[in-house]
Scaffold this active site. Sequence first.
Site, PDB file in Angstrom:
ATOM      1  N   HIS A 153       0.843  -1.209   0.000  1.00 47.79           N
ATOM      2  CA  HIS A 153       0.000   0.000   0.000  1.00 47.79           C
ATOM      3  C   HIS A 153       0.866   1.242   0.000  1.00 47.79           C
ATOM      4  O   HIS A 153       0.522   2.248  -0.589  1.00 47.79           O
ATOM      5  CB  HIS A 153      -0.867   0.121   1.246  1.00 47.79           C
ATOM      6  N   CYS A 160     -11.746   4.158 -14.650  1.00 48.23           N
ATOM      7  CA  CYS A 160     -10.925   4.379 -13.455  1.00 48.23           C
ATOM      8  C   CYS A 160      -9.667   3.516 -13.465  1.00 48.23           C
ATOM      9  O   CYS A 160      -8.884   3.548 -12.532  1.00 48.23           O
ATOM     10  CB  CYS A 160     -11.727   4.161 -12.178  1.00 48.23           C
TER      11      CYS A 160
END
Length: 540
Positions: free
Chosen positions: A185, A480
Amino acid sequence: MERALKGVSAAPGVAFGAAVVLDRVGAGEASIIVASERAAELGRALKALDVVARELEHIVSGLREAGRIAEADIVETGVLMAADPGLTARVEALVMTSGRPAAEALREAADESAQALAQLADPVLSERADDVRSLGRRAAARANGFRPGTVSGVLIATTLGPADVAELATNAKGVALAGGGVTAHAAIVARSLGVPMVVGLGADVLDLVDGEEVVLDGDGGLLVRHPEPGRVAAARAEAERRHGARRQAIAHRLEPAQTKDGRRIRVLANAASVAEVNEALQQGAEGVGLLRTELLFLDAQAWPAFAEQASFLSLILAPLTGRIATVRLLDFGGDKTPPFLRGAAGRGIELQLESPDALRSQLAAIVDAGINVKLRILIPMVTSSEQVRAVREMLATVLAGRPSPQVGAMIETPEAAHRAAEIARECDFLSLGTNDLTQLVLGLDREQSKSAPVANVKVLRLIDATMRAARDARIAVDVCGEAASDAAAMPIMVGLGVDELSVAAARVGEVRSWVRGLDYAACREISERRLLSQPADTAG
Ligand code: PEP
Ligand code: MG
């Protein structure tokens, strides 16, 4: 003499700057605090814990004022952890008895508490392990004099969490990690913030001297010690080019994203942290087109509870008052599988529908946190219209008569693209996930594959079918996936008729300027030609 440490590129860009070493290995032997200075060192350590507790308290009171009691309670556990007598006693022993520097004592004591918590059978308590680690890291950074956003060199650490990157790296020139992975992340946040990052450099990187000048090459995956003047000049020029592009983006943030012949395209951001939302808004994003909620919970030991989700979401959505915020339901599965789902088959909405209570909690948290934004709920990995209906039914029970936010489906599987017409009839908008769609249509492995040949005609035909279905249903379509910010693919998407592009926060300004340079009629011609080509003629 130059010496290059080889790692793996995790976020692009090249930077030149002074090393800011957050972690050290073997520093215990190297830097023992002399006995006469230990009391002062302990004072610094405890003060750092206190500063962090006050920062968290500030967040808590903001949440309470906003009536967000459950979220306030969660953040408050961090305040209590900072005051935990067990933790402070361990910090005291490490400084006073072992002579450890304040920052190391804080990190070590927090790691020990985290390890103890992680052993507990109670999943709620074991999940707190990461919170304690993060508290230790925050306090260590404060003990070293770092305040959020004040670090301006190249950050060097063993590993960093996404929150650490978001908090520490907003003004940093780059991030170099001994460990870490490109899909971590932290890397996603660095990419989104436009901060170059290299991971997997090995423990040698922790031997750097604080303040030593280095070149971090996020494109080549290198950290260069004692760089030669030519390399420094090139790095400076590249950093200046990037900063210039960002300044331009900010200067033009109020200009509409409109093609030369007048077609308006809404440019939104993909985000998973407050820092990304802030960066995107500075660059003129009209809102968030994809909030990847699962990235907040990849270490979860159970389906995340309502309060935990509401707390994270309300922090991320706070800067978006009055704007579009598209919150995607947890897209677990594949390379985003948390420990509690290991071995489970399925992905995205399929997994959530198997755990209706978890879905209900998530919908309730999203609705609650999205009270001040133009909320849109996005369903990942949809394969049928029944799945959309099931989510709508659950949402209706959560809303209990309140007005519904918009509900949309990700079209990112070949099944969804083939059924786009029936799915569109159940939706308020559609969102094309070109990353997964491309890989699935072409039979590639997303975790290994280095490219996403979205311009392949097989993929384009499915995108075109989706666009037509949306037009028939009179609903908007956004892209997206990475195609939205790919210089070659984006004009084709515009030509096919997309209404919105949702891109990494750091790319918002650039994509908006691309839109202003396009001619819609010319884009339509390009995409029509592409659609008529044969698979073998098409790039990729
Ligand atoms: C996609 O698949 O294009 C997408 C945007 O979803 P993610 O990258 O999060 O899988
Ligand atoms: Mg996807």
